[in-house]
Design an enzyme around this catalytic site. Sequence first.
Site, short mmCIF file in Angstrom:
data_model
loop_
_atom_site.label_atom_id
_atom_site.label_comp_id
_atom_site.label_asym_id
_atom_site.label_seq_id
_atom_site.Cartn_x
_atom_site.Cartn_y
_atom_site.Cartn_z
N HIS A 102 0.83 -1.20 0.00
CA HIS A 102 0.00 0.00 0.00
C HIS A 102 0.87 1.25 0.00
O HIS A 102 2.04 1.23 0.39
CB HIS A 102 -0.92 0.04 1.23
CG HIS A 102 -0.19 0.18 2.54
ND1 HIS A 102 0.57 -0.84 3.08
CD2 HIS A 102 -0.10 1.22 3.41
CE1 HIS A 102 1.10 -0.44 4.23
NE2 HIS A 102 0.72 0.81 4.44
N ASP A 104 0.48 4.93 1.83
CA ASP A 104 -0.28 5.35 3.01
C ASP A 104 -1.45 6.27 2.66
O ASP A 104 -1.28 7.30 1.96
CB ASP A 104 0.63 6.07 4.01
CG ASP A 104 1.47 5.10 4.83
OD1 ASP A 104 1.06 3.93 4.97
OD2 ASP A 104 2.53 5.52 5.32
N HIS A 256 4.71 0.19 0.35
CA HIS A 256 5.45 -0.61 1.32
C HIS A 256 4.59 -1.72 1.89
O HIS A 256 3.36 -1.72 1.74
CB HIS A 256 6.05 0.26 2.44
CG HIS A 256 5.05 1.06 3.21
ND1 HIS A 256 4.48 2.22 2.73
CD2 HIS A 256 4.52 0.88 4.45
CE1 HIS A 256 3.66 2.73 3.63
NE2 HIS A 256 3.65 1.93 4.68
N ARG A 271 5.23 6.81 14.15
CA ARG A 271 5.28 7.46 12.85
C ARG A 271 4.70 8.87 12.92
O ARG A 271 3.69 9.10 13.57
CB ARG A 271 4.47 6.64 11.83
CG ARG A 271 4.56 7.14 10.39
CD ARG A 271 3.59 6.38 9.49
NE ARG A 271 2.21 6.77 9.76
CZ ARG A 271 1.15 6.12 9.29
NH1 ARG A 271 1.31 5.03 8.56
NH2 ARG A 271 -0.07 6.55 9.56
#
Length: 302
Positions: A102, A104, A256, A271
């Site tokens: 995907h 993000d 990723h 994150r």
Amino acid sequence: MTTFVSTDISVIPLTGTVGAEITGVDASRPLGDAAVARVRAALDQYKVVFLRDQNLDYDSQVAFAARFGDLTLGHPIYDAPDGLPHLREMDSRQGTRANHWHTDLTFIERPPAYAFLHSKVIPQVGGDTLWANTVSAYATLPDELRELADRLRIVHSNDCDFTDDTYAHRAADGDQDDYVSIPYETEHPAVRVHPGTGERSLLLGGFARRVVGYGPQASRDLIRVLQEYVTRPEQSVRWKWRVGDLAIWDNQATQHYAVYDYGAAHRRGERVTVAGPVPVGVDGRPSAVLRGDTAEYSTGAL
């Protein structure tokens, strides 16, 4: 590939296609403009970069990421931890997994431009992450397929294959997850033009649900065919984490996949993300929101 050195900063390519390790940068301390520019240039070239042994707390991670642009809130759906508005905890004990290819948050109008993931807890074995270069993937398309992709528009949704794969364990455990309680859908170009480099890249991944103007089966087939060019091994780099690693990726040029091969072991990262622009296609048409409002997330409004 060449190793570039600027003062004490070295950029060491990891593959011939994507990924580099940067040494000589302490992200916990204020950096000069030249150092930030060197990291940004490495991101432009290699799409994802890795810094080992970074001692970051929330404030220093936020300060470092903010040198690359305005920050988003932690997540458009989930609340951030109290007092840490820009943080998204990626914690396996909370059921957070991303074991599906995907980019993000492509179900919103303005997916993040850059992501900064700091590893806090790493399993003894397993738990690697792969990144793929969606720019080089686009370049490998046959001419006829590339011409078709340039014209396609694809609807991305939070109710999608990514959600089915990454949250199926919650449903199996009888947990009610709110990831799809509010629908979000955005129509993006299948090929976006990078706002900084001008490169063309495939905008796909697990949130891609259907192709505008095509039926369900044809949509699935078209997305699958294009996606296969992204996830070929030669387009990817695999990173074996250590505690303290900081991964920075260009979310406008990568996909990723967080490999779920560590069983019940604990895996945790933190994150923060930099706000991105509305994607624009080869024809100059921007993305368009179909359902859902995430303006507050993208502007980092508190």
